[in-house]
Write a protein that holds these residues in place. Structure first.
Motif, PDB file in Angstrom:
ATOM      1  N   GLU A 175       0.790  -1.357  -0.137  1.00 20.01           N
ATOM      2  CA  GLU A 175       0.057  -0.089  -0.043  1.00 20.01           C
ATOM      3  C   GLU A 175       0.897   1.233   0.055  1.00 20.01           C
ATOM      4  OE1 GLU A 175      -3.606   2.017   2.323  1.00 20.01           O
ATOM      5  OE2 GLU A 175      -2.821   0.140   3.316  1.00 20.01           O
ATOM      6  N   LEU A 176       0.775   2.161  -1.053  1.00 19.09           N
ATOM      7  CA  LEU A 176       1.356   3.286  -1.191  1.00 19.09           C
ATOM      8  C   LEU A 176       0.821   4.122  -0.256  1.00 19.09           C
ATOM      9  CD1 LEU A 176       3.472   5.453  -2.465  1.00 19.09           C
ATOM     10  CD2 LEU A 176       1.788   5.741  -4.204  1.00 19.09           C
ATOM     11  N   GLY A 177       1.421   4.894   0.906  1.00 15.20           N
ATOM     12  CA  GLY A 177       0.924   5.806   1.854  1.00 15.20           C
ATOM     13  C   GLY A 177       0.333   5.152   2.787  1.00 15.20           C
ATOM     14  N   GLY A 178       0.316   3.841   3.032  1.00 13.11           N
ATOM     15  CA  GLY A 178      -0.369   3.237   4.096  1.00 13.11           C
ATOM     16  C   GLY A 178       0.294   3.285   5.432  1.00 13.11           C
ATOM     17  N   ASN A 179      -0.533   3.113   6.531  1.00 13.53           N
ATOM     18  CA  ASN A 179       0.144   3.190   7.736  1.00 13.53           C
ATOM     19  C   ASN A 179       0.198   1.799   8.388  1.00 13.53           C
ATOM     20  OD1 ASN A 179       0.661   6.286   7.867  1.00 13.53           O
ATOM     21  ND2 ASN A 179      -1.693   6.053   7.757  1.00 13.53           N
ATOM     22  N   LEU A 180       1.323   1.574   9.249  1.00 11.04           N
ATOM     23  CA  LEU A 180       1.510   0.387  10.021  1.00 11.04           C
ATOM     24  C   LEU A 180       1.295   0.815  11.607  1.00 11.04           C
ATOM     25  CD1 LEU A 180       4.639  -0.840   8.162  1.00 11.04           C
ATOM     26  CD2 LEU A 180       2.195  -1.687   8.047  1.00 11.04           C
ATOM     27  N   LYS A 181       1.178  -0.120  12.340  1.00  9.88           N
ATOM     28  CA  LYS A 181       0.789   0.195  13.868  1.00  9.88           C
ATOM     29  C   LYS A 181       2.010   0.674  14.594  1.00  9.88           C
ATOM     30  CE  LYS A 181      -2.495  -3.697  14.441  1.00  9.88           C
ATOM     31  NZ  LYS A 181      -2.946  -4.733  15.121  1.00  9.88           N
ATOM     32  N   TYR A 222       5.915   3.161   0.978  1.00  2.00           N
ATOM     33  CA  TYR A 222       5.212   1.838   0.924  1.00  2.00           C
ATOM     34  C   TYR A 222       4.899   1.269   2.417  1.00  2.00           C
ATOM     35  CZ  TYR A 222       5.028   2.268  -4.074  1.00  2.00           C
ATOM     36  OH  TYR A 222       4.634   2.811  -5.489  1.00  2.00           O
ATOM     37  N   ALA A 223       4.058   0.837   2.602  1.00  2.00           N
ATOM     38  CA  ALA A 223       3.594  -0.040   4.017  1.00  2.00           C
ATOM     39  C   ALA A 223       3.801  -1.412   3.476  1.00  2.00           C
ATOM     40  CB  ALA A 223       2.462   0.288   4.386  1.00  2.00           C
ATOM     41  N   LEU A 224       4.900  -2.169   4.073  1.00  2.05           N
ATOM     42  CA  LEU A 224       5.137  -3.708   3.766  1.00  2.05           C
ATOM     43  C   LEU A 224       4.594  -4.263   5.070  1.00  2.05           C
ATOM     44  CD1 LEU A 224       7.093  -1.989   1.862  1.00  2.05           C
ATOM     45  CD2 LEU A 224       8.789  -3.727   2.255  1.00  2.05           C
ATOM     46  N   ASP A 225       3.438  -4.974   4.882  1.00  4.53           N
ATOM     47  CA  ASP A 225       2.940  -5.863   5.946  1.00  4.53           C
ATOM     48  C   ASP A 225       3.619  -7.053   6.078  1.00  4.53           C
ATOM     49  OD1 ASP A 225       0.632  -7.835   4.657  1.00  4.53           O
ATOM     50  OD2 ASP A 225       1.081  -5.988   3.565  1.00  4.53           O
ATOM     51  N   SER A 261      17.050 -21.428   0.939  1.00  2.00           N
ATOM     52  CA  SER A 261      17.844 -21.538   2.039  1.00  2.00           C
ATOM     53  C   SER A 261      18.266 -20.230   2.750  1.00  2.00           C
ATOM     54  CB  SER A 261      19.448 -22.179   1.745  1.00  2.00           C
ATOM     55  OG  SER A 261      20.107 -21.397   0.774  1.00  2.00           O
ATOM     56  N   ASN A 262      17.748 -19.231   2.046  1.00  2.00           N
ATOM     57  CA  ASN A 262      18.216 -17.857   2.629  1.00  2.00           C
ATOM     58  C   ASN A 262      16.945 -17.225   3.204  1.00  2.00           C
ATOM     59  OD1 ASN A 262      21.139 -17.733   2.334  1.00  2.00           O
ATOM     60  ND2 ASN A 262      20.827 -17.325   0.037  1.00  2.00           N
ATOM     61  N   TYR A 263      15.853 -18.085   3.087  1.00  2.00           N
ATOM     62  CA  TYR A 263      14.514 -17.236   3.761  1.00  2.00           C
ATOM     63  C   TYR A 263      14.624 -17.134   4.980  1.00  2.00           C
ATOM     64  CZ  TYR A 263      12.330 -18.131  -1.014  1.00  2.00           C
ATOM     65  OH  TYR A 263      12.330 -17.971  -2.333  1.00  2.00           O
ATOM     66  N   LYS A 264      13.803 -15.984   5.413  1.00  2.00           N
ATOM     67  CA  LYS A 264      13.558 -15.772   6.756  1.00  2.00           C
ATOM     68  C   LYS A 264      12.779 -17.180   7.516  1.00  2.00           C
ATOM     69  CE  LYS A 264      12.461 -11.907   9.641  1.00  2.00           C
ATOM     70  NZ  LYS A 264      11.930 -12.463  10.735  1.00  2.00           N
ATOM     71  N   ALA A 265      13.316 -17.515   8.700  1.00  2.00           N
ATOM     72  CA  ALA A 265      12.605 -18.584   9.364  1.00  2.00           C
ATOM     73  C   ALA A 265      11.379 -18.469   9.531  1.00  2.00           C
ATOM     74  CB  ALA A 265      13.651 -18.850  10.599  1.00  2.00           C
ATOM     75  N   SER A 266      10.965 -17.097  10.101  1.00  2.00           N
ATOM     76  CA  SER A 266       9.557 -16.768  10.283  1.00  2.00           C
ATOM     77  C   SER A 266       9.225 -15.256  10.164  1.00  2.00           C
ATOM     78  CB  SER A 266       9.044 -17.419  11.748  1.00  2.00           C
ATOM     79  OG  SER A 266       9.806 -16.724  12.707  1.00  2.00           O
ATOM     80  N   TRP A 267       8.071 -15.051   9.979  1.00  2.00           N
ATOM     81  CA  TRP A 267       7.542 -13.496  10.007  1.00  2.00           C
ATOM     82  C   TRP A 267       6.489 -13.356  10.813  1.00  2.00           C
ATOM     83  CZ3 TRP A 267       9.941 -10.067   6.371  1.00  2.00           C
ATOM     84  CH2 TRP A 267      10.525 -10.694   5.309  1.00  2.00           C
ATOM     85  N   ASP A 268       6.426 -12.187  11.663  1.00  2.00           N
ATOM     86  CA  ASP A 268       5.489 -11.767  12.272  1.00  2.00           C
ATOM     87  C   ASP A 268       5.085 -10.427  12.290  1.00  2.00           C
ATOM     88  OD1 ASP A 268       7.196 -10.505  14.278  1.00  2.00           O
ATOM     89  OD2 ASP A 268       7.596 -12.610  15.174  1.00  2.00           O
ATOM     90  N   GLU A 269       4.462  -9.519  13.168  1.00  2.00           N
ATOM     91  CA  GLU A 269       4.064  -8.239  13.014  1.00  2.00           C
ATOM     92  C   GLU A 269       5.350  -7.428  13.455  1.00  2.00           C
ATOM     93  OE1 GLU A 269       1.187  -6.343  15.913  1.00  2.00           O
ATOM     94  OE2 GLU A 269      -0.052  -6.119  14.177  1.00  2.00           O
ATOM     95  N   ARG A 270       6.354  -7.970  14.109  1.00  2.00           N
ATOM     96  CA  ARG A 270       7.389  -7.098  14.163  1.00  2.00           C
ATOM     97  C   ARG A 270       8.313  -6.717  13.123  1.00  2.00           C
ATOM     98  NH1 ARG A 270       9.731 -11.100  18.908  1.00  2.00           N
ATOM     99  NH2 ARG A 270       9.045 -12.668  17.208  1.00  2.00           N
ATOM    100  N   ASP A 271       8.010  -7.612  12.052  1.00  2.00           N
ATOM    101  CA  ASP A 271       8.683  -7.437  10.791  1.00  2.00           C
ATOM    102  C   ASP A 271       8.044  -6.410   9.722  1.00  2.00           C
ATOM    103  OD1 ASP A 271      10.707  -9.334  11.315  1.00  2.00           O
ATOM    104  OD2 ASP A 271       9.152 -10.808  10.886  1.00  2.00           O
ATOM    105  N   ASP A 272       7.070  -5.896  10.290  1.00  2.00           N
ATOM    106  CA  ASP A 272       6.304  -4.845   9.457  1.00  2.00           C
ATOM    107  C   ASP A 272       7.297  -3.503   9.272  1.00  2.00           C
ATOM    108  OD1 ASP A 272       3.983  -6.148   9.325  1.00  2.00           O
ATOM    109  OD2 ASP A 272       2.903  -4.895  10.792  1.00  2.00           O
ATOM    110  N   CYS A 273       7.337  -2.929   8.178  1.00  2.00           N
ATOM    111  CA  CYS A 273       8.174  -1.970   7.728  1.00  2.00           C
ATOM    112  C   CYS A 273       7.806  -1.092   6.556  1.00  2.00           C
ATOM    113  CB  CYS A 273       9.626  -2.548   7.459  1.00  2.00           C
ATOM    114  SG  CYS A 273       9.761  -3.512   6.185  1.00  2.00           S
ATOM    115  N   TYR A 274       8.348   0.135   6.610  1.00  2.00           N
ATOM    116  CA  TYR A 274       8.087   0.851   5.269  1.00  2.00           C
ATOM    117  C   TYR A 274       9.252   0.893   4.301  1.00  2.00           C
ATOM    118  CZ  TYR A 274       4.473   3.207   8.278  1.00  2.00           C
ATOM    119  OH  TYR A 274       3.314   3.362   8.699  1.00  2.00           O
ATOM    120  N   TYR A 275       8.839   0.847   3.088  1.00  2.00           N
ATOM    121  CA  TYR A 275      10.061   1.204   2.176  1.00  2.00           C
ATOM    122  C   TYR A 275       9.597   2.449   1.529  1.00  2.00           C
ATOM    123  CZ  TYR A 275      13.709  -1.011  -0.617  1.00  2.00           C
ATOM    124  OH  TYR A 275      14.915  -1.221  -1.104  1.00  2.00           O
TER     125      TYR A 275
END
Length: 371
Positions: free
Chosen positions: A156-162, A193-196, A216-230
């Motif tokens: 989402e362009l211009g989106g907001n994260l928590k 951009y809001a990256l959920d 093999s280089n993938y992140k082991a797990s994802w959760d809300e702590r990984d939310d970020c903006y680009y």
């Protein structure tokens, strides 16, 4: 006699003044620049060019008061940058040396690698800072429109994260740029951009040296702590976004080819790239430019295309007005208005019509094709 002579002299003076005033008025009118207006959509068909183009111009720009400037590369303080990004990091490797700067002279660079794969490159003009998390984000975002895995439209362009809204993130970034010594008078246009984390997990993709998917280089797990903006932050001048040859190599305009690029998470900046920023050189006077109207512009472009020995047709579907920074022979940059044309080259292979996306950069004052 004296009274008559005085009246005659006054009469002659009045006539001379009137003629002079008329002459000055005519000269002023003759020097007045033509007021140019641009439509929101433009259509025109020539022999090799077909315009069915939407026309985009920033509301902040005054197309009848454009100027040409001379600029230099904006600089920051490398000591302030090191303290901001690497002061508390355990440094594993340090590399220092010289690199050729835009001034034609060698400038110092510093390259640091942390024990946890943190990196920092400094030379006083460009900069790259990266923390390990940013590598995972890079595997989840493919922003180039021509890339087969393009997916920027899934965020989402211009989106907001928590953890923080996009506007506050932008303010934080501006504060950091100011804090490392970049000029405060540089204006920007942000695309944030809001990256959920759920979308990133779905979009994560990496390849090995042979181009095959490598999990093999993938992140082991994802959760809300990984939310970020680009954040893609483009410089603007006179209300217009600034275009330049990105990285001294990439001529196409993309949302991601900007002077400043940031990945920002709850923990702060995860990656910062400064490619090129420009500072207007106040010692050189700005020079007014007059933009061609679209009929004049497109006719000039067509004349140049007529010189191409080809049966291909070029269909322009979008035109955007930008300022451009172009290196000159004095090791500084000329800043001037350009049109960026988004088009398709159309040719036939047997009975099959093939359309190839292209871009052209056009001097908005002369109609000259720059690239």
């Amino acid at each position: 006699m004296k009274a008559k002579s005085m009246i005659l002299i006054i009469g002659i003076f009045y006539i001379m003044y009137s003629l002079s005033a008329c002459s000055m008025e005519e000269k002023a009118v003759g020097q007045k620049a033509e007021i140019v207006e641009f439509p929101e959509h433009y259509e025109k068909t020539y022999n090799k060019l077909s315009f069915k183009a939407d026309v985009f111009i920033s509301d902040e720009a005054n197309v009848n008061q454009m100027n040409r400037y001379t600029a230099i590369r904006a600089k920051y303080d490398t000591s302030l940058a090191y303290d901001k990004f690497f002061k508390n990091i355990d440094v594993k490797e340090i590399h220092k040396g010289d690199v050729l700067g835009d001034s034609g002279k060698m400038i110092k660079y510093e390259d640091y690698i942390g024990s946890n794969r943190e990196t920092l490159y400094l030379n006083g003009q460009s900069l790259t800072f990266s923390l390990p998390f940013s590598r995972y984000v890079w595997d989840c975002v493919y922003p180039e429109s021509g890339h087969p895995r393009y997916n920027l439209d899934k965020y989402e362009l211009g989106g907001n994260l928590k953890f923080m809204n996009a506007e506050d993130v932008y303010k934080q970034i501006l504060s950091i740029l100011k804090g490392i010594g970049l000029p405060e008078n540089i204006d920007f246009i942000p695309a944030i951009y809001a990256l959920d984390y759920k979308t990133m997990e779905q979009e994560e993709y990496d390849t090995d040296m042979y181009g095959n998917e490598d999990t093999s280089n993938y992140k082991a797990s994802w959760d809300e702590r990984d939310d970020c903006y680009y954040c893609y932050i483009r410089q603007k001048i006179e209300g217009l976004p600034l275009y330049y040859v990105y990285g001294d190599a990439i001529k196409d305009l993309e949302v991601c080819y900007t002077g400043v690029e940031v990945i920002y998470s709850k923990e702060g900046i995860q990656r910062l790239d400064i490619d090129k920023l420009f500072e207007i050189n106040d010692s050189n006077e700005k020079k007014p430019v007059s933009l061609l109207n679209l009929d004049e512009l497109t006719k000039t472009i067509e004349k140049q295309y007529e010189m191409i020995i080809s049966d291909n047709i070029f269909e322009i579907n979008k035109m955007e007005l930008y300022m451009m920074a172009q290196k000159n022979t004095k090791n500084s940059y000329d800043i001037f208005p350009v049109w960026i044309l988004f088009m398709e080259q159309i040719h036939t292979d047997g009975k099959k019509e093939i359309r190839t996306p292209m871009q052209n950069v056009i001097n908005a004052e002369t109609g000259e094709i720059i690239s």
